[in-house]
Design a protein around this motif. Sequence first.
Motif, mmCIF file in Angstrom:
data_model
loop_
_atom_site.group_PDB
_atom_site.id
_atom_site.type_symbol
_atom_site.label_atom_id
_atom_site.label_comp_id
_atom_site.label_asym_id
_atom_site.label_seq_id
_atom_site.Cartn_x
_atom_site.Cartn_y
_atom_site.Cartn_z
ATOM 1 N N SER A 5 -5.290 -0.397 -8.052
ATOM 2 C CA SER A 5 -4.279 0.503 -7.497
ATOM 3 C C SER A 5 -4.929 1.674 -6.781
ATOM 4 O O SER A 5 -4.524 2.046 -5.678
ATOM 5 C CB SER A 5 -3.371 1.033 -8.608
ATOM 6 N N SER A 12 -5.471 3.062 1.957
ATOM 7 C CA SER A 12 -4.382 3.505 2.836
ATOM 8 C C SER A 12 -4.736 4.813 3.529
ATOM 9 O O SER A 12 -4.472 4.994 4.712
ATOM 10 C CB SER A 12 -3.094 3.689 2.032
ATOM 11 N N LEU A 28 1.622 -1.711 1.952
ATOM 12 C CA LEU A 28 3.014 -1.631 1.501
ATOM 13 C C LEU A 28 3.627 -3.021 1.314
ATOM 14 O O LEU A 28 4.367 -3.252 0.357
ATOM 15 C CB LEU A 28 3.857 -0.863 2.520
ATOM 16 N N LEU A 29 3.333 -3.918 2.218
ATOM 17 C CA LEU A 29 3.890 -5.269 2.122
ATOM 18 C C LEU A 29 3.281 -6.073 0.977
ATOM 19 O O LEU A 29 3.958 -6.912 0.377
ATOM 20 C CB LEU A 29 3.688 -6.009 3.444
ATOM 21 N N LYS A 31 1.754 -4.752 -1.954
ATOM 22 C CA LYS A 31 1.899 -4.172 -3.288
ATOM 23 C C LYS A 31 3.223 -3.441 -3.429
ATOM 24 O O LYS A 31 3.273 -2.227 -3.560
ATOM 25 C CB LYS A 31 0.748 -3.202 -3.567
ATOM 26 N N THR A 32 4.316 -4.171 -3.427
ATOM 27 C CA THR A 32 5.632 -3.548 -3.549
ATOM 28 C C THR A 32 5.969 -3.187 -4.996
ATOM 29 O O THR A 32 6.884 -2.408 -5.232
ATOM 30 C CB THR A 32 6.719 -4.484 -3.007
ATOM 31 N N ASP A 33 5.234 -3.732 -5.948
ATOM 32 C CA ASP A 33 5.553 -3.511 -7.357
ATOM 33 C C ASP A 33 4.794 -2.343 -7.986
ATOM 34 O O ASP A 33 5.080 -1.960 -9.115
ATOM 35 C CB ASP A 33 5.273 -4.785 -8.158
ATOM 36 N N ASP A 34 3.863 -1.746 -7.293
ATOM 37 C CA ASP A 34 3.044 -0.663 -7.841
ATOM 38 C C ASP A 34 3.483 0.673 -7.237
ATOM 39 O O ASP A 34 3.230 0.939 -6.062
ATOM 40 C CB ASP A 34 1.569 -0.928 -7.529
ATOM 41 N N LYS A 38 2.389 2.283 -3.605
ATOM 42 C CA LYS A 38 3.505 2.399 -2.672
ATOM 43 C C LYS A 38 3.650 3.843 -2.177
ATOM 44 O O LYS A 38 3.842 4.084 -0.980
ATOM 45 C CB LYS A 38 4.786 1.929 -3.369
ATOM 46 N N HIS A 39 3.562 4.804 -3.091
ATOM 47 C CA HIS A 39 3.667 6.218 -2.736
ATOM 48 C C HIS A 39 2.594 6.612 -1.728
ATOM 49 O O HIS A 39 2.877 7.215 -0.696
ATOM 50 C CB HIS A 39 3.557 7.090 -3.994
ATOM 51 N N LYS A 42 2.976 4.927 1.761
ATOM 52 C CA LYS A 42 4.044 5.551 2.547
ATOM 53 C C LYS A 42 3.595 6.899 3.098
ATOM 54 O O LYS A 42 3.850 7.220 4.255
ATOM 55 C CB LYS A 42 5.299 5.747 1.696
#
Length: 105
Positions: A5, A12, A28-29, A31-34, A38-39, A42
């Motif tokens: 993670s 990113s 983002l595409l 690892k949508t579950d973490d 994700k934060h 973005k």
Amino acid sequence: MSTESKVLAVLSHVSYFFLPILVPVVVLLLKTDDPFVKHHAKQALVLHAALVVAAFISWILCIVLIGFLLVPLVGIFGLVVTIIAIIRTIEGEYYRYPVAGNWFN
């Protein structure tokens, strides 16, 4: 939070130096579950997009000479906030860029 993670979140932010916008979108595409990844993806995406727009506007303003002052400022700002974000991400914090802020949670 796992090492994977942190690595993806740092990737990113580091992508500011190579393939900005593209790498955060891919992360983002994938690892949508973490929520941590994700934060950070973005936040990086919004900052990279804002810096691309700011750089474009600065280059256009070079016609009226003010852009010559703005171009280095945009670059230095991007460099400084990216380095801060990388350090905070390695420490496991949820860092928010001054430009991105709370636009995307």
